[in-house]
Design a protein around this motif. Structure first.
Motif, PDB file in Angstrom:
ATOM      1  N   GLU A  47      54.440  89.975  47.811  1.00 29.49           N
ATOM      2  CA  GLU A  47      53.762  90.567  48.963  1.00 29.49           C
ATOM      3  C   GLU A  47      52.424  91.178  48.586  1.00 29.49           C
ATOM      4  O   GLU A  47      51.398  90.892  49.197  1.00 29.49           O
ATOM      5  N   ARG A  48      52.402  91.999  47.553  1.00 31.79           N
ATOM      6  CA  ARG A  48      51.197  92.753  47.227  1.00 31.79           C
ATOM      7  C   ARG A  48      50.025  91.837  46.893  1.00 31.79           C
ATOM      8  O   ARG A  48      48.937  91.947  47.444  1.00 31.79           O
ATOM      9  N   SER A  49      50.245  90.888  45.971  1.00 35.20           N
ATOM     10  CA  SER A  49      49.135  90.020  45.580  1.00 35.20           C
ATOM     11  C   SER A  49      48.790  89.017  46.668  1.00 35.20           C
ATOM     12  O   SER A  49      47.628  88.664  46.857  1.00 35.20           O
ATOM     13  N   THR A  50      49.785  88.551  47.410  1.00 29.44           N
ATOM     14  CA  THR A  50      49.531  87.550  48.439  1.00 29.44           C
ATOM     15  C   THR A  50      48.721  88.122  49.596  1.00 29.44           C
ATOM     16  O   THR A  50      47.872  87.440  50.177  1.00 29.44           O
ATOM     17  N   ARG A  51      48.957  89.372  49.941  1.00 27.10           N
ATOM     18  CA  ARG A  51      48.163  90.007  50.993  1.00 27.10           C
ATOM     19  C   ARG A  51      46.677  89.934  50.659  1.00 27.10           C
ATOM     20  O   ARG A  51      45.837  89.702  51.531  1.00 27.10           O
ATOM     21  N   GLY A  52      46.358  90.116  49.379  1.00 23.04           N
ATOM     22  CA  GLY A  52      44.966  90.089  48.963  1.00 23.04           C
ATOM     23  C   GLY A  52      44.308  88.743  49.168  1.00 23.04           C
ATOM     24  O   GLY A  52      43.083  88.659  49.336  1.00 23.04           O
ATOM     25  N   TYR A  53      45.100  87.664  49.159  1.00 21.60           N
ATOM     26  CA  TYR A  53      44.532  86.339  49.381  1.00 21.60           C
ATOM     27  C   TYR A  53      43.818  86.255  50.727  1.00 21.60           C
ATOM     28  O   TYR A  53      42.812  85.555  50.873  1.00 21.60           O
ATOM     29  N   PHE A  54      44.357  86.957  51.700  1.00 17.96           N
ATOM     30  CA  PHE A  54      43.849  86.807  53.072  1.00 17.96           C
ATOM     31  C   PHE A  54      42.554  87.577  53.311  1.00 17.96           C
ATOM     32  O   PHE A  54      41.966  87.461  54.379  1.00 17.96           O
ATOM     33  N   VAL A  66      53.257  84.934  57.620  1.00 12.55           N
ATOM     34  CA  VAL A  66      54.704  85.024  57.350  1.00 12.55           C
ATOM     35  C   VAL A  66      55.499  84.713  58.612  1.00 12.55           C
ATOM     36  O   VAL A  66      56.486  83.962  58.578  1.00 12.55           O
ATOM     37  N   ARG A  67      55.076  85.280  59.737  1.00 12.38           N
ATOM     38  CA  ARG A  67      55.783  85.018  61.002  1.00 12.38           C
ATOM     39  C   ARG A  67      55.759  83.545  61.349  1.00 12.38           C
ATOM     40  O   ARG A  67      56.771  82.978  61.793  1.00 12.38           O
ATOM     41  N   ALA A  68      54.616  82.899  61.163  1.00 13.08           N
ATOM     42  CA  ALA A  68      54.505  81.476  61.482  1.00 13.08           C
ATOM     43  C   ALA A  68      55.430  80.648  60.594  1.00 13.08           C
ATOM     44  O   ALA A  68      56.069  79.691  61.065  1.00 13.08           O
ATOM     45  N   ASP A  96      45.989  92.436  55.913  1.00 12.04           N
ATOM     46  CA  ASP A  96      47.404  92.730  56.158  1.00 12.04           C
ATOM     47  C   ASP A  96      47.906  92.018  57.409  1.00 12.04           C
ATOM     48  O   ASP A  96      48.979  91.402  57.410  1.00 12.04           O
ATOM     49  N   ALA A  97      47.125  92.094  58.483  1.00 13.23           N
ATOM     50  CA  ALA A  97      47.535  91.445  59.732  1.00 13.23           C
ATOM     51  C   ALA A  97      47.582  89.928  59.568  1.00 13.23           C
ATOM     52  O   ALA A  97      48.494  89.273  60.090  1.00 13.23           O
TER      53      ALA A  97
END
Length: 291
Positions: free
Chosen positions: A148-155, A170-172, A163-164
């Motif tokens: 979660e932590r590192s993947t959020r940074g990708y966006f 993730v929801r998709a 974050d959003a």
């Protein structure tokens, strides 16, 4: 890839995961057959989308082999493009098969050495199983929390609200799985330099590695590891800082020996592979006091 040095023997091997899946890898040895009296085997786990002999593993293995350590670098079900469809939770099966191969082939001491994603896999395997045949774990260039932590940074590369954007992604993916379409490809954005790379993964695979409920977090598993742990962060690359390794070390409360040895290098330890090998070898000796 550089040619194999003349004093190094490279041999292809086949091994079987503990669910019966046939896999392969390479054994790297030299004329020296023991390491200070033990038949020591270091099992190398490559990083994201890597292969057994790629991503800087061989230059670390060569000096270890010259010291009398048998090095076994394995391909796993997530090697190369296999990452796109693999399930992180199944990777302990591959590592278990490699450990069994090592012990059946004469190893009296086994060390699991993982780099980057491979470090998380090593922590996951040993934290989940506490395999009595494994004597130490080395976590090189380790992420504390890949999921979660590192993947959020990708966006951050594609949205002003990372974050959003992550939560929407993730929801998709969950919606696809719930609709029976979990094998459909999603494109995970990843900043590389000034550009954006899109990593193809199935929705199911993405969730297994990168969702909040994923098992892919080193800090979730290190508290349960009961053998010595060496952390080798690099200090000159943005991907993983020594502070992240210190965070991991603080969670390793069940381990009798935890050491953090930063290396002034990039994520692949380019040009510092011999230093990494030397620190690995000296740690293996120290870890013997706790066997």
């Amino acid at each position: 890839m550089e040619p194999t040095p003349e004093d190094i023997d490279l041999r292809a091997i086949n091994y079987e995961a503990d669910d019966g899946r046939a896999l392969d890898g390479f054994e790297i040895t030299s004329e020296s057959e023991t390491f200070h009296g033990e038949h020591t085997c270091v099992i190398f786990l490559h990083g994201l989308r890597g292969f057994a002999l790629g991503a800087g593993i061989s230059p670390v293995a060569y000096p270890l082999a010259r010291d009398g350590i048998r090095c076994v670098s394995i391909n796993k079900r997530n090697s190369g493009k296999g990452y796109e469809t693999s399930d992180f939770a199944e990777l302990d099966r591959d590592i278990a098969g490699a450990v069994e191969w090592a012990t059946e082939n004469g190893a009296t001491e086994v060390v699991i050495w993982g780099r980057s994603l491979g470090a998380t896999e090593a922590a996951y395997f040993q934290g989940k199983r506490n395999d009595p045949n494994v004597d130490a774990v080395v976590l090189a260039a380790p992420f504390a929390d890949i999921r979660e932590r590192s993947t959020r940074g990708y966006f951050e590369a594609v949205s002003d609200d990372a974050d959003a954007a992550y939560e929407q992604f993730v929801r998709a993916a969950r919606d696809l799985v719930d609709a029976g379409r979990g094998n459909e490809i999603v494109a995970l954005p990843r900043p590389v330099g000034g550009d954006i790379e899109y990593i193809p993964m199935t929705a199911e695979s993405f969730l297994s590695y990168r969702s909040p409920e994923s098992k892919c977090a080193t800090i979730d598993w290190t508290p349960d590891i009961e053998i010595p742990i060496l952390l080798l962060p690099h200090s000159t690359d943005r991907n993983v800082t020594p502070a992240e390794a210190e965070e991991i070390a603080e969670t390793a409360t069940a381990s009798p020996l935890v050491e953090v040895e930063p290396i002034a290098a990039d994520h692949f330890f380019t040009g510092r592979e011999k230093q990494v090998a030397d620190r690995t070898a000296s740690f293996i000796e120290r870890a013997r006091e706790y066997q």
